[in-house]
Design an enzyme around this catalytic site. Structure first.
Site, mmCIF file in Angstrom:
data_model
loop_
_atom_site.group_PDB
_atom_site.id
_atom_site.type_symbol
_atom_site.label_atom_id
_atom_site.label_comp_id
_atom_site.label_asym_id
_atom_site.label_seq_id
_atom_site.Cartn_x
_atom_site.Cartn_y
_atom_site.Cartn_z
ATOM 1 N N GLY A 294 0.650 -0.901 0.087
ATOM 2 C CA GLY A 294 -0.203 -0.053 0.267
ATOM 3 C C GLY A 294 0.813 1.876 0.189
ATOM 4 O O GLY A 294 0.587 2.596 -0.352
ATOM 5 N N HIS B 20 -31.463 16.167 -10.199
ATOM 6 C CA HIS B 20 -31.983 18.086 -9.340
ATOM 7 C C HIS B 20 -32.339 16.998 -8.008
ATOM 8 O O HIS B 20 -33.017 16.061 -8.584
ATOM 9 C CB HIS B 20 -33.109 18.475 -10.372
ATOM 10 C CG HIS B 20 -33.752 19.985 -9.506
ATOM 11 N ND1 HIS B 20 -32.565 20.720 -8.830
ATOM 12 C CD2 HIS B 20 -34.898 20.211 -8.815
ATOM 13 C CE1 HIS B 20 -33.385 21.659 -8.126
ATOM 14 N NE2 HIS B 20 -34.777 20.877 -8.399
#
Length: 465
Positions: free
Chosen positions: A40, A444
């Protein structure tokens, strides 16, 4: 320990390295990856992931405090919150461990051999790996250098004692009572904001005339306003000259020769990062350098056949997602696929409060390139969703060519906006024009509507402003 011979060897298991190894394994290459830390790299272990965890925890605590003291929504009340920072850090470490295990599992699934230890080149085809259990020689047809980067240390403020890097900042047992952050880039502002929300008295010291130098003044302005509202002191045009006196106060100097002593329990130095190009036997190779970086071509091949460099050691921008894309590409090249690195845009995000996104060219950058532009800027003060979230600061800005309306850049600043970076980048990568963005139906009420509205404004057809 037995010697290993493989087709594809990766030095460094950070985002670029482990992605390169996984893709190579998936493509059938006999692959080995070497690192002396958990998979990582900086991003997962001591950077991107743990910092975002602490930022989120600090945000949640601050919202709870605001709700208890002065909730922005009338009629809501809350009890006084508590903060156990040790438990928060433990939660953060748990996330990191889960992701470490996830990456290890993915490497195993792709049949990649993970070797723990420090690798050092003997020549362009061979490395010697040293670990607690001994040494091991590994030879490969293709080698990828993915050694990442490290924090830059100030000569006047060497790390140690109360002077820490971002790595130590992510594991502090408690928020410092008085925190001085030296460096006003995105790392310093992100962590400084988080600790301010967790209760620290924070002062940010930046030598340049403005914080967040990667972003233009219009984007930085809402962040400055928020820092002021949080009680964070920001000192620009100011240098940290070291610790002074018995109390080890931070000595600050200004261009006019003035001095100031700043009392601080912890000094967090975040003046930048540098590529790790030493300590792994670079002197044994014949590599060209480009300043502090290893010079590569558009396939990330170095001056040596069969040796590639990706991620932070291969140049700006020093971002995990850029390294991942390079890692995938190099693995496919090694497997015989024609590839080159030619992205239209790479998103840059500051997880500040409010968050900043910048993809592609800003208006100033387009002007410097001699491009005449059409620009649309839509404020969140006119966005219904932003109002319902009680955070309507900031805006979305679209930059396009004036002649054919090709979108060149999209920038935005507002709270919780980082997830829109994918839409911004996709629009540029796919070669969208203003009419493409304006003609796409946006849901929306969402904050994403501001992108459509900005495109309308850039074409002179604004609807809601």
């Amino acid at each position: 320990m037995a010697d290993i011979t493989c087709q594809f060897l990766v030095i460094g298991a950070g985002p670029g390295g482990y992605v390169a190894a996984i893709r190579a394994g998936q493509l059938g290459l006999d692959t080995v990856i070497v690192d002396d830390r958990k998979p990582g790299g900086t991003c997962l272990n001591i950077g991107c992931i743990p910092s975002k965890a602490l930022i989120h925890a600090a945000d949640e605590y601050f919202r709870m405090r605001e709700a208890a003291e002065r909730c922005a929504i009338p009629g809501l009340t809350a009890a006084e919150p508590g903060l156990d920072w040790g438990a928060v850090v433990g939660w953060k470490d748990g996330i990191v461990n889960r992701l470490n295990n996830g990456v290890t599992g993915l490497l195993k699934k792709a049949r990649v051999k993970l070797v723990e230890g420090r690798a050092r080149f003997l020549d362009g085809k061979t490395v010697l790996v040293t670990s607690e259990t001994g040494t091991q020689r590994i030879s490969a047809t293709t080698i990828v250098i993915a050694t990442g980067s490290e924090p830059v240390e100030l000569p006047s403020l060497p790390f140690g004692g109360k002077v820490i890097s971002s790595e130590e900042g992510l594991s502090l047992p408690a928020p410092p009572r008085r925190l001085a952050v030296v460096g006003g880039g995105y790392i310093g502002i992100e962590l400084g904001t988080a600790f301010a929300k967790a209760g620290s008295a924070v002062t940010i010291v930046e030598a340049a005339h403005e914080i967040l130098p990667l972003y233009d003044a219009e984007l930085v302005k809402p962040v400055r306003a928020r820092l002021a509202a949080l009680g964070v002191e920001v000192l620009t045009g100011t240098k940290a000259a070291g610790l002074t006196g018995e109390a080890e106060d931070l000595l600050l100097t200004s261009p006019d020769g003035g001095e100031r002593r700043l009392a601080a329990d912890t000094v967090l130095v975040t003046i930048g990062r540098r590529p790790v190009t030493e300590g792994w036997g670079r002197e044994e190779l014949v590599l060209d350098m480009d300043g502090p970086f290893i010079r590569t071509d558009d396939t990330r091949r170095t001056a040596m056949r069969g040796v590639y460099a990706i991620g932070d050691v291969a140049g700006e921008p020093m971002l995990a997602h850029k390294a991942m894309a390079e890692g995938e590409m190099v693995a496919e090249i090694a497997a015989g696929h024609p590839r080159r690195f030619d992205p239209r845009a790479i998103p840059a995000i500051a997880f500040t409060d409010p968050e900043i996104i910048s993809v592609g060219l800003s208006p100033a950058e387009a002007k410097a390139a001699g491009i005449e532009t059409a620009t649309g800027r839509f404020p969140f003060q006119a966005n219904g969703r932003a109002m319902t979230l009680a955070r309507d600061d900031g805006f979305v800005r679209v930059v396009a060519r004036a002649d054919n309306h090709l979108v060149l850049g999209i920038q935005a600043v507002s709270s919780g906006l980082s997830e829109l970076s994918a839409a911004f980048t996709l629009a540029i990568e796919m070669g969208a024009c203003l009419d493409d963005v304006a003609g796409t139906i946006h849901a929306h009420p969402t904050m994403g509507e501001a992108l459509q509205e900005a495109a309308f404004l850039a074409t002179g057809k604004g609807l809601h402003l």
